[in-house]
Design an enzyme around this catalytic site. Structure first.
Site, short mmCIF file in Angstrom:
data_model
loop_
_atom_site.label_atom_id
_atom_site.label_comp_id
_atom_site.label_asym_id
_atom_site.label_seq_id
_atom_site.Cartn_x
_atom_site.Cartn_y
_atom_site.Cartn_z
N ARG A 213 49.24 28.27 39.58
CA ARG A 213 50.32 27.51 38.97
C ARG A 213 49.96 26.02 38.97
O ARG A 213 49.29 25.53 39.86
CB ARG A 213 51.64 27.71 39.72
N TYR B 299 47.31 31.87 33.13
CA TYR B 299 47.46 32.38 34.49
C TYR B 299 48.90 32.78 34.82
O TYR B 299 49.85 32.07 34.48
CB TYR B 299 46.99 31.32 35.51
N LYS C 166 58.32 33.44 37.40
CA LYS C 166 58.86 32.23 38.02
C LYS C 166 59.72 31.42 37.05
O LYS C 166 60.76 30.89 37.42
CB LYS C 166 57.72 31.38 38.58
N HIS D 210 63.40 33.02 45.82
CA HIS D 210 61.99 33.42 45.96
C HIS D 210 61.87 34.26 47.23
O HIS D 210 61.42 33.78 48.27
CB HIS D 210 61.15 32.14 46.06
N SER E 114 54.76 30.55 48.47
CA SER E 114 53.69 31.30 47.84
C SER E 114 52.53 31.51 48.82
O SER E 114 52.13 30.58 49.51
CB SER E 114 53.19 30.55 46.61
N CYS F 91 52.47 33.19 51.56
CA CYS F 91 52.86 33.09 52.97
C CYS F 91 53.46 34.38 53.51
O CYS F 91 54.18 34.37 54.51
CB CYS F 91 53.81 31.92 53.17
N LYS G 158 55.20 37.32 51.77
CA LYS G 158 56.30 38.14 51.26
C LYS G 158 55.85 39.56 50.92
O LYS G 158 56.49 40.53 51.32
CB LYS G 158 56.95 37.49 50.02
N ASP H 232 58.98 39.44 45.67
CA ASP H 232 58.86 38.03 45.26
C ASP H 232 60.18 37.38 44.85
O ASP H 232 60.35 36.19 45.05
CB ASP H 232 57.85 37.91 44.11
N ASN I 167 43.15 32.75 45.27
CA ASN I 167 44.41 33.13 44.60
C ASN I 167 44.18 34.26 43.60
O ASN I 167 44.91 34.39 42.62
CB ASN I 167 45.05 31.92 43.91
N ARG J 250 44.43 38.00 42.14
CA ARG J 250 45.68 38.78 42.19
C ARG J 250 45.50 40.20 41.67
O ARG J 250 44.66 40.46 40.82
CB ARG J 250 46.74 38.09 41.32
P1 GTP Z 1 53.05 35.00 46.54
O1 GTP Z 1 52.75 36.23 45.77
O2 GTP Z 1 52.14 33.86 46.21
O3 GTP Z 1 54.48 34.59 46.46
O4 GTP Z 1 52.64 35.30 48.10
P2 GTP Z 1 53.35 36.16 49.24
O5 GTP Z 1 54.38 35.33 49.93
O6 GTP Z 1 53.78 37.48 48.74
O7 GTP Z 1 52.15 36.32 50.30
P3 GTP Z 1 51.29 37.62 50.70
O8 GTP Z 1 52.11 38.67 51.39
O9 GTP Z 1 50.51 38.04 49.53
O10 GTP Z 1 50.32 36.98 51.78
C1 GTP Z 1 49.50 35.88 51.50
C2 GTP Z 1 48.36 35.80 52.49
O11 GTP Z 1 48.88 35.71 53.82
C3 GTP Z 1 47.46 37.04 52.46
O12 GTP Z 1 46.14 36.63 52.56
C4 GTP Z 1 47.89 37.81 53.66
O13 GTP Z 1 46.85 38.60 54.18
C5 GTP Z 1 48.34 36.73 54.65
N1 GTP Z 1 49.41 37.23 55.56
C6 GTP Z 1 50.52 37.92 55.21
N2 GTP Z 1 51.24 38.26 56.31
C7 GTP Z 1 50.57 37.78 57.38
C8 GTP Z 1 50.81 37.81 58.79
O14 GTP Z 1 51.79 38.36 59.28
N3 GTP Z 1 49.89 37.16 59.57
C9 GTP Z 1 48.79 36.54 59.05
N4 GTP Z 1 47.95 35.94 59.89
N5 GTP Z 1 48.52 36.51 57.72
C10 GTP Z 1 49.40 37.11 56.89
C1 SPV Z 2 53.66 32.45 43.57
O1 SPV Z 2 52.86 31.52 43.40
O2 SPV Z 2 54.67 32.33 44.30
C2 SPV Z 2 53.42 33.76 42.95
C3 SPV Z 2 52.39 33.86 41.93
O3 SPV Z 2 54.13 34.72 43.22
S1 SPV Z 2 52.92 33.17 40.42
O4 SPV Z 2 53.43 34.25 39.58
O5 SPV Z 2 51.75 32.59 39.79
O6 SPV Z 2 53.96 32.21 40.64
MN MN Z 3 55.69 34.18 44.80
#
Ligand code: GTP
Ligand code: SPV
Ligand code: MN
Length: 608
Positions: free
Chosen positions: A77, A218, A227, A247, A269, A271, A273, A294, A385, A387
């Site tokens: 983004r 993207y 979003k 979110h 993002s 972190c 979810k 999300d 990033n 996906r």
């Molecule tokens: P968006 O799709 O961008 O909104 O991201 P998201 O919030 O869904 O994050 P996602 O669950 O994809 O995790 C992002 C990164 O954090 C990945 O590389 C995961 O492996 C890592 N991660 C997720 N949960 C944990 C956790 O409990 N501990 C650690 N150390 N890393 C984590």
């Molecule tokens: C985020 O960045 O929080 C995502 C990926 O879930 S995007 O759809 O690019 O916003």
């Molecule tokens: Mn997201």
């Protein structure tokens, strides 16, 4: 070009007019109305493979799945190119980029003029949330990208169904979402694998409920149902209509006693979810079911409970770090095939790979830039990033309620972020308004999900900083107002979590992933009044005995648990000026009450 509306598969007058208007402006070679069928998806995929844009994965590895590599400059983004164009600047607020809407439309109209030369214009009707909802939220994306059309079929309810519903009982309102990659092909000009433009604009007109996007292919910049619609525009709808567009993931958790709880979690993002939404609990007897990873739209039911609905139809998940040991349910979902992979690495036998997928790295790969990769390459094979785009209904732990237009009653809301210091593993707030205060102060280290520097701590209220479609002060006030928008509100309890606290030598203190079930168990224990906590100046945190460590006592000994739960008064005192600076930035519309809460926090820290 002139549009033959008699050939269009709808009678929706405003839609036909808009399609004609955009075709006249962008001058595509042809117009194609997406029906959302499997046949269409396969055909578009085959066309993209033939054009050299996509690779088809080996069907025996992942059936019906495609690989795309974007332009190396179009991987995330673009927050500095994202605008909220309200009539008045103050309505976009201090956290959003703003331009006068008429001025912005004039600039972008010139960019769009002829921008679809040599391309097909896809008309992509979609609905965010179940089509049979009381007030279905329709949209139509016009795009010159087949990648977008294919992705929208996974991520939204797309095609014939929504288009038909848009004229049931008269023409229904829809959000027009205009997208062009900004790479017209003039006579004889060859295409590139990932067309895009250096100049990018991701623009929202909240009063018109319209979205204009230019220059990027993207995810969050181009899949406009996500979003742009479901957070930035929907947050404005939600403000006006008395609900919340957030979110957040949505998770159903069932205890060993068979009691079910619904938990929503707002983390910025990349972190955690998706990982929490698909958690495989390590604690005996607990089961988890996924509802969304999300976005969460929460509305009051008659009794005054907040019910959450996930408006999406698929997962657009961060690939790196997703593996059999961390998120097996995501792995099973994508193993079902029917998925799109963007900017990951390819194996030599027609599959995909990324860092963290397997315990051992393959010896040879083709990296996301298309270069041969070996263990000695010294670079990441997949973009941080990168996906996967995959259908929700392939998730093996999908809850039956995922498609219920009424949604699920949310029992707890978790705010979270990625903080190496200060923020304990979990804390419970003392009231809704305290929860809003904590949500408003949330912070996180930036990630690769947005262009810019990674690892910088920034305030990210309710994990919505890049997604609030209006004035952030008004947004926080709207959260406070939830207490008065229903006669008998039964609002969820609010918690703050941090899976990412580190030791002085830079290692994560908490094992995370499936082990987060131990934190969830404490959270529902607090809902039921059975789990112990100690009061600190910032909220209630678990006693050492209140977190079940059966089986991980060695990894997380008393000292480690104490470190990850610690509320360090001096660290928090260092946080105060940052919060003050942040509240000041939020300006005149920021609720005064939270300044008072901040004074109370200072006093509590001074007395601790
Ligand atoms: P968006 O799709 O961008 O909104 O991201 P998201 O919030 O869904 O994050 P996602 O669950 O994809 O995790 C992002 C990164 O954090 C990945 O590389 C995961 O492996 C890592 N991660 C997720 N949960 C944990 C956790 O409990 N501990 C650690 N150390 N890393 C984590
Ligand atoms: C985020 O960045 O929080 C995502 C990926 O879930 S995007 O759809 O690019 O916003
Ligand atoms: Mn997201």
């Amino acid at each position: 070009m002139s549009v033959d509306t008699t050939q269009a598969p709808t009678t929706h007058k405003a839609l036909l007019e808009w399609v004609s208007e955009i075709a006249a402006l962008t001058e595509p070679d042809s117009i194609y109305w997406c029906d959302g069928s499997q046949e269409e998806y396969d055909r578009l995929g085959a066309e993209l493979v033939a054009a050299g844009t996509a690779f088809k994965l080996d069907d025996s590895k992942k059936k019906n799945s495609y690989y795309f590599a974007s332009d190396p400059d179009d991987v995330a983004r673009v927050e500095d190119r994202t605008y909220i164009c309200s009539t008045e600047e103050i309505d976009a607020g201090p956290t959003n980029n703003w331009r006068d809407p008429a001025e912005m439309k004039a600039v972008m109209t010139e960019l769009y003029r002829g921008s679809m030369h040599g391309r097909t214009m896809y008309v992509i009707p979609f609905c965010m949330g179940p089509i049979d909802a009381e007030d279905p939220k329709f949209g139509v994306e016009i795009s010159d990208s087949a990648y977008v059309a294919m992705s929208m079929r996974i991520m939204t309810r797309m095609g014939e169904g929504p288009l038909k519903a848009m004229t049931t009982g008269g023409d229904r309102a829809f959000v027009p979402c205009l997208h062009s990659v900004g790479f017209p092909l003039e006579e004889g000009q060859a295409d590139v694998p990932w067309p895009c433009n250096e100049e990018k604009y991701i623009v929202h007109f909240p009063e018109d409920r319209a979205i204009w996007s230019y220059g990027s292919g993207y995810g969050g910049n181009a899949l406009l149902g996500k979003k742009c619609y479901s957070l930035r525009i929907a947050s404005v709808m939600a403000r006006d209509e008395g609900w919340l567009a957030e979110h957040m993931l949505i998770l159903k958790l069932t205890s060993p006693a068979g009691k079910a709880y619904h938990i929503a979690g707002a983390f910025p993002s990349a972190c955690g979810k998706t990982n929490l939404a698909m958690i495989d609990p390590t604690l005996d007897g607990w089961t988890a079911e996924t509802l969304g990873d999300d976005i969460n739209w929460m509305r009051f039911d008659k009794e005054g409970y907040l019910r959450g609905v996930n408006p999406e139809n698929g997962f657009f998940g961060v690939a790196p770090g997703t593996g059999w040991s961390t998120n097996p349910n995501a792995m099973r979902t994508i193993d079902g095939g029917n998925s799109i992979f963007t900017n990951v690495a390819r194996t030599l036998d027609g599959d995909v790979w990324w860092e963290g997928m397997t315990d051992e790295n393959p010896a040879e790969l083709i990296d996301w830039k298309g270069e041969p990769w070996t263990l000695e390459s010294g670079v990441k094979a997949a973009h941080p990033n990168s996906r996967f785009t995959t259908p929700m209904d392939q998730c093996p732990i999908l809850s039956d309620e995922w498609d219920d237009p009424k949604g699920v009653r949310i029992d707890a809301i978790l705010f979270g972020g990625r903080r190496a210091t200060t923020i304990p593993l979990v804390l419970e707030t003392s009231s809704w308004s305290h929860g809003v205060f904590v949500g408003a102060t949330c912070s996180s280290e930036t990630t690769a999900a947005a262009k810019g520097k990674v690892g910088v701590v920034r305030r990210d209220p309710m994990a919505m900083l890049p997604f609030i479609g209006y004035n952030a002060g008004d947004y926080i006030q709207h959260w406070l107002d939830m207490e008065t928008l229903h006669e008998t509100p039964h609002l969820p309890k609010v918690f703050y979590v941090n899976w990412f606290r580190k030791s002085d030598d830079g290692k994560f203190l908490w094992p995370g992933f499936g082990e987060n079930s131990r934190v969830l168990a404490w959270i529902v224990g607090r809902l039921d009044g059975t789990a112990d906590a100690v009061q600190t100046p910032v909220g209630f945190v678990p006693t050492l005995d209140a977190i079940d460590r059966t089986g991980i006592e060695d990894e997380v000994d008393d000292e480690t648990l104490a470190a990850v739960l610690k509320v360090d008064v001096d660290e928090w005192k260092q946080e105060i000026p940052l919060i003050e600076e942040w509240f000041t930035k939020l300006g005149e519309r920021f609720p005064k009450q939270l300044w008072k809460d901040l004074e109370d926090l200072k006093t509590a820290l001074d007395n601790a």
